[in-house]
Motif scaffolding. Structure first.
Motif, PDB file in Angstrom:
ATOM      1  N   THR A 178       6.119 -11.308  22.450  1.00  0.00           N
ATOM      2  CA  THR A 178       6.920 -12.419  23.229  1.00  0.00           C
ATOM      3  C   THR A 178       8.378 -12.582  22.335  1.00  0.00           C
ATOM      4  O   THR A 178       8.345 -12.522  21.191  1.00  0.00           O
ATOM      5  N   ARG A 179       9.433 -12.595  23.218  1.00  0.00           N
ATOM      6  CA  ARG A 179      11.022 -12.682  22.781  1.00  0.00           C
ATOM      7  C   ARG A 179      11.388 -14.176  23.147  1.00  0.00           C
ATOM      8  O   ARG A 179      10.793 -14.763  23.899  1.00  0.00           O
ATOM      9  N   PHE A 180      12.285 -14.426  22.231  1.00  0.00           N
ATOM     10  CA  PHE A 180      12.826 -15.551  22.285  1.00  0.00           C
ATOM     11  C   PHE A 180      14.528 -15.473  22.429  1.00  0.00           C
ATOM     12  O   PHE A 180      14.938 -14.877  21.306  1.00  0.00           O
ATOM     13  N   ARG A 181      15.111 -15.956  23.257  1.00  0.00           N
ATOM     14  CA  ARG A 181      16.649 -15.449  23.638  1.00  0.00           C
ATOM     15  C   ARG A 181      17.379 -17.035  23.602  1.00  0.00           C
ATOM     16  O   ARG A 181      16.959 -17.893  24.276  1.00  0.00           O
ATOM     17  N   LEU A 182      18.368 -17.208  22.616  1.00  0.00           N
ATOM     18  CA  LEU A 182      19.104 -18.435  22.829  1.00  0.00           C
ATOM     19  C   LEU A 182      20.617 -17.961  23.418  1.00  0.00           C
ATOM     20  O   LEU A 182      21.117 -16.898  23.104  1.00  0.00           O
ATOM     21  N   THR A 183      21.153 -18.688  24.475  1.00  0.00           N
ATOM     22  CA  THR A 183      22.400 -18.480  24.943  1.00  0.00           C
ATOM     23  C   THR A 183      23.183 -19.808  24.847  1.00  0.00           C
ATOM     24  O   THR A 183      22.733 -20.751  25.099  1.00  0.00           O
ATOM     25  N   TYR A 184      24.450 -19.416  24.771  1.00  0.00           N
ATOM     26  CA  TYR A 184      25.551 -20.506  24.985  1.00  0.00           C
ATOM     27  C   TYR A 184      25.974 -20.822  26.170  1.00  0.00           C
ATOM     28  O   TYR A 184      26.028 -21.607  27.032  1.00  0.00           O
ATOM     29  N   ASN A 185      26.902 -19.623  26.662  1.00  0.00           N
ATOM     30  CA  ASN A 185      27.546 -19.660  27.807  1.00  0.00           C
ATOM     31  C   ASN A 185      26.827 -18.250  28.496  1.00  0.00           C
ATOM     32  O   ASN A 185      26.905 -17.146  28.368  1.00  0.00           O
ATOM     33  N   PHE A 215      16.334 -27.636  16.916  1.00  0.00           N
ATOM     34  CA  PHE A 215      17.210 -28.000  18.358  1.00  0.00           C
ATOM     35  C   PHE A 215      16.733 -29.231  19.102  1.00  0.00           C
ATOM     36  O   PHE A 215      17.405 -29.671  19.780  1.00  0.00           O
ATOM     37  N   GLY A 216      15.721 -29.427  18.744  1.00  0.00           N
ATOM     38  CA  GLY A 216      15.002 -30.960  19.443  1.00  0.00           C
ATOM     39  C   GLY A 216      14.084 -30.488  20.720  1.00  0.00           C
ATOM     40  O   GLY A 216      13.579 -29.488  20.641  1.00  0.00           O
ATOM     41  N   GLU A 217      14.243 -31.276  21.772  1.00  0.00           N
ATOM     42  CA  GLU A 217      13.579 -31.036  22.898  1.00  0.00           C
ATOM     43  C   GLU A 217      13.932 -30.302  24.035  1.00  0.00           C
ATOM     44  O   GLU A 217      14.855 -30.504  24.440  1.00  0.00           O
ATOM     45  N   THR A 226      21.978 -25.199  23.127  1.00  0.00           N
ATOM     46  CA  THR A 226      21.650 -23.957  23.591  1.00  0.00           C
ATOM     47  C   THR A 226      20.636 -23.825  24.640  1.00  0.00           C
ATOM     48  O   THR A 226      19.719 -24.691  24.472  1.00  0.00           O
ATOM     49  N   LYS A 227      20.801 -22.981  25.824  1.00  0.00           N
ATOM     50  CA  LYS A 227      19.599 -22.618  26.731  1.00  0.00           C
ATOM     51  C   LYS A 227      18.619 -21.593  25.956  1.00  0.00           C
ATOM     52  O   LYS A 227      19.012 -20.959  25.156  1.00  0.00           O
ATOM     53  N   VAL A 228      17.444 -21.769  26.279  1.00  0.00           N
ATOM     54  CA  VAL A 228      16.441 -20.873  25.690  1.00  0.00           C
ATOM     55  C   VAL A 228      15.794 -20.118  26.987  1.00  0.00           C
ATOM     56  O   VAL A 228      15.331 -20.527  27.843  1.00  0.00           O
ATOM     57  N   TYR A 229      15.259 -18.898  26.337  1.00  0.00           N
ATOM     58  CA  TYR A 229      14.812 -18.103  27.526  1.00  0.00           C
ATOM     59  C   TYR A 229      13.361 -17.420  26.659  1.00  0.00           C
ATOM     60  O   TYR A 229      13.855 -16.422  25.791  1.00  0.00           O
ATOM     61  N   ILE A 230      12.239 -17.781  26.967  1.00  0.00           N
ATOM     62  CA  ILE A 230      11.150 -17.042  26.270  1.00  0.00           C
ATOM     63  C   ILE A 230      10.468 -15.922  27.537  1.00  0.00           C
ATOM     64  O   ILE A 230      10.093 -16.436  28.433  1.00  0.00           O
ATOM     65  N   TYR A 231      10.340 -14.876  26.850  1.00  0.00           N
ATOM     66  CA  TYR A 231       9.983 -13.846  28.110  1.00  0.00           C
ATOM     67  C   TYR A 231       9.056 -12.612  27.179  1.00  0.00           C
ATOM     68  O   TYR A 231       9.134 -12.672  25.992  1.00  0.00           O
ATOM     69  N   TRP A 239      14.335 -22.672  29.579  1.00  0.00           N
ATOM     70  CA  TRP A 239      14.497 -23.894  29.054  1.00  0.00           C
ATOM     71  C   TRP A 239      15.694 -24.598  28.642  1.00  0.00           C
ATOM     72  O   TRP A 239      16.529 -23.994  28.368  1.00  0.00           O
ATOM     73  N   VAL A 240      15.820 -25.835  29.135  1.00  0.00           N
ATOM     74  CA  VAL A 240      17.200 -26.285  28.801  1.00  0.00           C
ATOM     75  C   VAL A 240      16.948 -27.573  27.864  1.00  0.00           C
ATOM     76  O   VAL A 240      15.992 -28.306  28.029  1.00  0.00           O
ATOM     77  N   SER A 241      17.844 -27.818  27.136  1.00  0.00           N
ATOM     78  CA  SER A 241      17.967 -29.015  26.150  1.00  0.00           C
ATOM     79  C   SER A 241      18.252 -30.283  26.801  1.00  0.00           C
ATOM     80  O   SER A 241      19.007 -30.409  27.505  1.00  0.00           O
TER      81      SER A 241
END
Length: 104
Positions: free
Chosen positions: A48-55, A96-98, A33-38, A26-28
């Motif tokens: 289920t895990r939730f990962r936040l990434t900046y770069n 973080f919003g939508e 930040t980008k989000v990856y749910i896996y 997911w992208v904002s």
């Protein structure tokens, strides 16, 4: 930083969804930040895990996605609640919003 839409608004987001529906990248819309749910396949209890990434590939946090009294959330220095709009495929994180699905 906070979205004008919250869970009590009529933004047509829902807390009634399955984890399979929100799995993916997911992208904002606002450039957060980008989000990856896996799915968690390493530990035997799954989940289920939730990962936040900046770069990419720098991972800022990797947390378990939890459900409490029918609401999904992650515990990232406080509760960040998660809702989902099926019609528009929009994921809403309270802090973080939508987010929309990342294009391949």
């Amino acid at each position: 930083m906070f979205s004008p839409c919250n869970i009590t608004d009529s933004c047509s987001t829902s807390t009634d969804f399955s984890m399979r529906e929100i799995t993916g990248r997911w992208v904002s819309r606002d450039g957060h930040t980008k989000v990856y749910i896996y799915p968690n396949i390493i530990q035997k209890w799954g989940g289920t895990r939730f990962r936040l990434t900046y770069n990419n590939p720098l991972v800022v946090c990797d947390r378990a996605l939890k459900r409490w009294f029918g609401k999904y959330y992650i515990n990232l220095y406080g509760h960040i609640e998660i809702t989902y709009n099926r019609e528009q495929e929009v994921l809403h994180l309270s802090a973080f919003g939508e987010y929309v699905r990342e294009e391949d």
